[in-house]
Design a protein around this motif. Structure first.
Motif, PDB file in Angstrom:
ATOM      1  N   ARG A   1       0.817  -1.208   0.000  1.00 42.18           N
ATOM      2  CA  ARG A   1       0.000   0.000   0.000  1.00 42.18           C
ATOM      3  C   ARG A   1       0.853   1.261   0.000  1.00 42.18           C
ATOM      4  O   ARG A   1       0.373   2.355  -0.317  1.00 42.18           O
ATOM      5  N   ALA A   2       2.120   1.126   0.395  1.00 38.52           N
ATOM      6  CA  ALA A   2       3.007   2.289   0.442  1.00 38.52           C
ATOM      7  C   ALA A   2       3.280   2.788  -0.966  1.00 38.52           C
ATOM      8  O   ALA A   2       2.951   2.130  -1.962  1.00 38.52           O
ATOM      9  N   GLU A   3       3.908   3.983  -1.037  1.00 32.64           N
ATOM     10  CA  GLU A   3       4.206   4.568  -2.340  1.00 32.64           C
ATOM     11  C   GLU A   3       4.956   3.581  -3.218  1.00 32.64           C
ATOM     12  O   GLU A   3       5.898   2.926  -2.788  1.00 32.64           O
ATOM     13  N   LYS A   4       4.567   3.510  -4.484  1.00 32.96           N
ATOM     14  CA  LYS A   4       5.174   2.560  -5.406  1.00 32.96           C
ATOM     15  C   LYS A   4       6.550   3.021  -5.863  1.00 32.96           C
ATOM     16  O   LYS A   4       6.811   4.206  -6.006  1.00 32.96           O
ATOM     17  N   ALA A   5       7.408   2.050  -6.079  1.00 36.74           N
ATOM     18  CA  ALA A   5       8.706   2.322  -6.687  1.00 36.74           C
ATOM     19  C   ALA A   5       8.586   2.031  -8.177  1.00 36.74           C
ATOM     20  O   ALA A   5       7.572   1.521  -8.655  1.00 36.74           O
ATOM     21  N   PHE A   6       9.627   2.358  -8.931  1.00 40.36           N
ATOM     22  CA  PHE A   6       9.594   2.027 -10.346  1.00 40.36           C
ATOM     23  C   PHE A   6      10.836   1.214 -10.699  1.00 40.36           C
ATOM     24  O   PHE A   6      11.852   1.301 -10.038  1.00 40.36           O
ATOM     25  N   ALA A   7      10.697   0.397 -11.710  1.00 31.56           N
ATOM     26  CA  ALA A   7      11.826  -0.409 -12.173  1.00 31.56           C
ATOM     27  C   ALA A   7      12.418   0.257 -13.403  1.00 31.56           C
ATOM     28  O   ALA A   7      11.704   0.584 -14.345  1.00 31.56           O
ATOM     29  N   ILE A   8      13.736   0.464 -13.375  1.00 27.20           N
ATOM     30  CA  ILE A   8      14.419   1.054 -14.528  1.00 27.20           C
ATOM     31  C   ILE A   8      14.818  -0.089 -15.450  1.00 27.20           C
ATOM     32  O   ILE A   8      15.653  -0.910 -15.108  1.00 27.20           O
ATOM     33  N   ARG A   9      14.222  -0.156 -16.587  1.00 29.56           N
ATOM     34  CA  ARG A   9      14.528  -1.237 -17.519  1.00 29.56           C
ATOM     35  C   ARG A   9      14.795  -0.612 -18.882  1.00 29.56           C
ATOM     36  O   ARG A   9      15.186   0.538 -18.985  1.00 29.56           O
ATOM     37  N   ARG A  10      14.566  -1.351 -19.925  1.00 27.32           N
ATOM     38  CA  ARG A  10      14.926  -0.874 -21.257  1.00 27.32           C
ATOM     39  C   ARG A  10      14.150   0.374 -21.667  1.00 27.32           C
ATOM     40  O   ARG A  10      14.598   1.147 -22.510  1.00 27.32           O
ATOM     41  N   ASP A  11      12.964   0.592 -21.070  1.00 24.58           N
ATOM     42  CA  ASP A  11      12.144   1.739 -21.447  1.00 24.58           C
ATOM     43  C   ASP A  11      12.756   3.066 -21.013  1.00 24.58           C
ATOM     44  O   ASP A  11      12.362   4.113 -21.516  1.00 24.58           O
ATOM     45  N   TYR A  12      13.678   3.052 -20.052  1.00 21.59           N
ATOM     46  CA  TYR A  12      14.292   4.274 -19.545  1.00 21.59           C
ATOM     47  C   TYR A  12      15.815   4.156 -19.602  1.00 21.59           C
ATOM     48  O   TYR A  12      16.520   4.389 -18.625  1.00 21.59           O
ATOM     49  N   ALA A  13      16.307   3.790 -20.767  1.00 21.41           N
ATOM     50  CA  ALA A  13      17.741   3.536 -20.925  1.00 21.41           C
ATOM     51  C   ALA A  13      18.580   4.758 -20.600  1.00 21.41           C
ATOM     52  O   ALA A  13      19.674   4.635 -20.034  1.00 21.41           O
ATOM     53  N   VAL A  14      18.100   5.947 -20.935  1.00 21.47           N
ATOM     54  CA  VAL A  14      18.880   7.155 -20.675  1.00 21.47           C
ATOM     55  C   VAL A  14      19.103   7.342 -19.181  1.00 21.47           C
ATOM     56  O   VAL A  14      20.163   7.811 -18.753  1.00 21.47           O
ATOM     57  N   LEU A  15      18.126   6.940 -18.373  1.00 20.93           N
ATOM     58  CA  LEU A  15      18.265   7.072 -16.920  1.00 20.93           C
ATOM     59  C   LEU A  15      19.241   6.042 -16.361  1.00 20.93           C
ATOM     60  O   LEU A  15      20.092   6.375 -15.526  1.00 20.93           O
TER      61      LEU A  15
END
Length: 376
Positions: free
Chosen positions: A132-146
């Motif tokens: 229920r806590a704030e969600k994290a995000f996964a850095i994968r191929r969609d955000y290569a620049v990051l």
């Protein structure tokens, strides 16, 4: 509301990280009556060893296979830990720095509790939250620049310790800011700026003022600026807001000591990214040595190609200003080539004798980045 307060230091009342965490929890509870606090100290908790039984239980639990008695005991303990995360509406971590990383007991807790179908789902393509806590995000191929920008920063040891908020809020690496014998308006307002008229090779050419010519050192922030990220915050009274990253950092003006729009006591709780956009993503960092060095000039670009030519895109620059620098108005000029875009970005540049070379470096780095994207 339920708050999980994780303490990662064994020093008890002598721990600074526990004291800071408890102070925030107390202020949060004062502003939000009725909050139930669940405190988990990783050193006091009876964490099962992550040995053969735990490994066996992990894979059998995920695949719904029958466990032996030892695996069942461990799995029950793991489910109990995961349940405390699942029940939490907010999670606070008080983490000390150990050898440029975090304590092994905290890693132990994460290894045990962070299990598929307990805290997250994964269908082979997409991750989803089960907390229920704030969600994290996964850095994968969609955000290569990051991901490229993050890997370009600091060292592996420091990246293991670093936080997203800490990276965004890190202070300038101007040597006059760190040298307390030198005047610095950022450190002592009204003292003057020793960099102006001093050695200024790594200083700003855009957005500077007569009070400060420092630059922002973050790589990650530059990539997030190109991605149009949003920074989420919470204040001690529980009020939240979402700040476009373009508005997070301030230019120095007459008050270089005020670096962001955050208010006193306001904490960054999350950074969200928009849905992935089409295009080739490139992070290019030009620096004095190959690692553990801050950018002289950096570029985060998302470029759309058509037949090997750049037709559209987004681009942000680091190493040039007091904040990540982006001029959206000139991004329509990508079809005219790198110099056309650079002309717009550098239109208001103001250099010193030491950093005038950055003008040519920006043009060359942007041209190289566009060439790489066109070949992808």
């Amino acid at each position: 509301m339920r708050l999980l307060n994780i303490e990662a230091s064994p020093r008890g009342p002598n721990s600074v990280s526990i004291a800071v965490g408890n102070a925030f929890v107390a202020a949060f509870c004062n502003a939000n009556p009725g909050v139930e606090v669940d405190t988990l100290n990783v050193w006091d908790a009876a964490l099962p060893e992550f040995g053969s039984e735990a490994i066996g239980a992990k894979y059998k639990g995920v695949s719904k296979q029958r466990m032996n008695d030892a695996e069942t005991v461990v799995w029950d303990s793991i489910q109990s830990l995961a349940h405390r995360f699942q029940e939490a509406d907010r999670i606070v971590l008080g983490v000390p720095m150990w050898n440029f990383a975090y304590p092994y007991k905290l890693k132990h807790l994460i290894d045990l509790a962070c299990q598929r179908d307990f805290l997250f789902t994964f269908d082979g393509n997409t991750y989803g939250p089960l907390v229920r806590a704030e969600k994290a995000f996964a850095i994968r191929r969609d955000y290569a620049v990051l991901s490229q920008a993050i890997l370009a920063g600091a060292s592996g040891q420091l990246r293991n310790k670093a936080t997203t908020a800490g990276n965004l809020l890190q202070r300038t690496r101007c040597p006059y800011f760190y040298d307390t014998a030198m005047p610095c308006n950022k450190r002592v307002p009204g003292a003057g700026c020793a960099a102006i008229g001093g050695v200024s090779r790594n200083h700003a050419v855009l957005g500077a003022s007569d009070a400060c010519i420092a630059t922002h050192p973050s790589d990650m922030a530059v990539a997030m600026r190109a991605l149009d990220a949003t920074v989420e915050t919470v204040r001690p009274d529980g009020a939240t807001r979402a700040i476009p990253i373009a508005e997070l950092h301030r230019l120095p003006g007459d008050t270089p000591e005020i670096e962001t729009v955050l208010k006193h006591g306001e904490l960054i709780t999350a950074v969200t990214l928009p849905k992935p956009v089409p295009g080739v993503q490139v992070y290019r960092k030009v620096r004095d040595r190959a690692s553990y060095a801050f950018a002289t000039v950096s570029i985060a670009a998302i470029l759309v190609t058509d037949g090997g030519r750049i037709s559209d895109g987004k681009v942000a620059f680091g190493g040039l200003a007091h904040r990540p620098w982006r001029v959206e108005a000139v991004e329509c000029d990508f079809g005219r080539g790198a110099d056309a875009v650079a002309d717009g970005v550098l239109a208001r540049a103001r250099t010193t004798k030491d950093n005038a070379f950055k003008i040519k470096l920006v043009r060359r780095a942007l041209a190289a980045t566009m060439t790489i994207a066109g070949q992808d």
